[in-house]
Design a protein around this motif. Sequence first.
Motif, short mmCIF file in Angstrom:
data_model
loop_
_atom_site.label_atom_id
_atom_site.label_comp_id
_atom_site.label_asym_id
_atom_site.label_seq_id
_atom_site.Cartn_x
_atom_site.Cartn_y
_atom_site.Cartn_z
N GLU A 203 38.74 37.63 37.97
CA GLU A 203 39.54 36.47 38.35
C GLU A 203 40.61 36.84 39.36
O GLU A 203 41.06 36.01 40.13
N LEU A 204 41.01 38.10 39.31
CA LEU A 204 42.03 38.55 40.25
C LEU A 204 41.44 38.71 41.64
O LEU A 204 42.12 38.51 42.64
N LYS B 120 41.58 42.56 48.51
CA LYS B 120 41.14 41.57 47.53
C LYS B 120 42.08 41.52 46.35
O LYS B 120 42.38 40.46 45.82
N ASN B 121 42.51 42.68 45.92
CA ASN B 121 43.28 42.77 44.69
C ASN B 121 44.77 42.57 44.98
O ASN B 121 45.33 43.29 45.81
N PRO B 122 45.43 41.61 44.33
CA PRO B 122 46.86 41.39 44.59
C PRO B 122 47.73 42.59 44.31
O PRO B 122 48.77 42.76 44.94
N PHE C 166 38.87 36.98 43.00
CA PHE C 166 37.93 35.91 43.33
C PHE C 166 37.92 35.62 44.83
O PHE C 166 36.96 35.12 45.37
N ASP C 167 39.03 35.97 45.47
CA ASP C 167 39.21 35.63 46.88
C ASP C 167 38.41 36.59 47.74
O ASP C 167 38.93 37.25 48.60
N ILE D 178 45.24 38.88 33.56
CA ILE D 178 44.08 38.28 34.19
C ILE D 178 42.91 39.25 34.17
O ILE D 178 43.11 40.45 34.33
N ARG D 179 41.73 38.71 34.00
CA ARG D 179 40.55 39.56 34.12
C ARG D 179 40.39 39.98 35.58
O ARG D 179 40.76 39.24 36.49
#
Lengths: 101, 169
Positions: free
Chosen positions: B82-83, B25-27, B85-86, B78-79
Amino acid sequence: MEIAVTHYVVLACVLFAIGVYGIITRKNILIVLMCLELMLNSCNLLFVVFSRLYEGSTGHVFVLMSVTVAAAEVAVGLAFVVSIYRQKESLDIDLLKMLRG
Amino acid sequence: MSHTVLFYIFSTLAVLGAVMVVSHKNPVSSAISLVLTLFSTAVLFVLLHAHFIAAIQILIYAGAIMVLFLFTVMFLNIRDSELRFDSMNIPKRMTFLFLFTVVVGFFASKFFSSSPVVFPKLEDPENFGTVAEVGRSLFSDYLLAFELTSVLVVIAMVGVLVIAKGKES
């Protein structure tokens, strides 16, 4: 079993397929860019494999060019990410509909 | 023999890293997994006698490009929500990936059953893939392409500045 050319080709195919899958399914623009890198990387692997098979430096030179283009592409892509985030306050690619007619 | 073992270890790591890039999830985690994939590919390059390309791979790909990615994430501030969201249901996606791999593996086994193309012995294993050898090719046969690459990089640099600066100021 000795490692043949096919092993490497299959590995490159799998990496490429995973990259395509990520580009299709993910919504986060940063991850889409990373999957693009994954695909480029699998192609580089193929270049090196066939360079080794035919014993020439051409494939290595191509990989060098491809890495340079990838670096330029990532720089431009991330600049777009920055400006998109400024406008939309989000990294969701579904929000990018400015070009829709 | 060591070639076989190393190939299997590092190709597994490369595929594992690629799956983690797609499924995280997290980039930031994805970027770290991508480093794993790129590093494993660099090891495979060494196995293929492409020492110079392996060094370039680690320096530029795993070094510079990944730093650029992480820097952008930090820069955007970025919060966390929001990071990430995917959000996705990983089991479902994993199933898709698994099916994908099985299909590819099926065609692969078809390939293997026919006679495999093995790598021929290198005529000049000392020099193949070294900086000197690649450089000779780069600065003789591909000189024009090399020079044009510098133009491309300059254009990309100017473009990045123009795009990222924005309208204000």
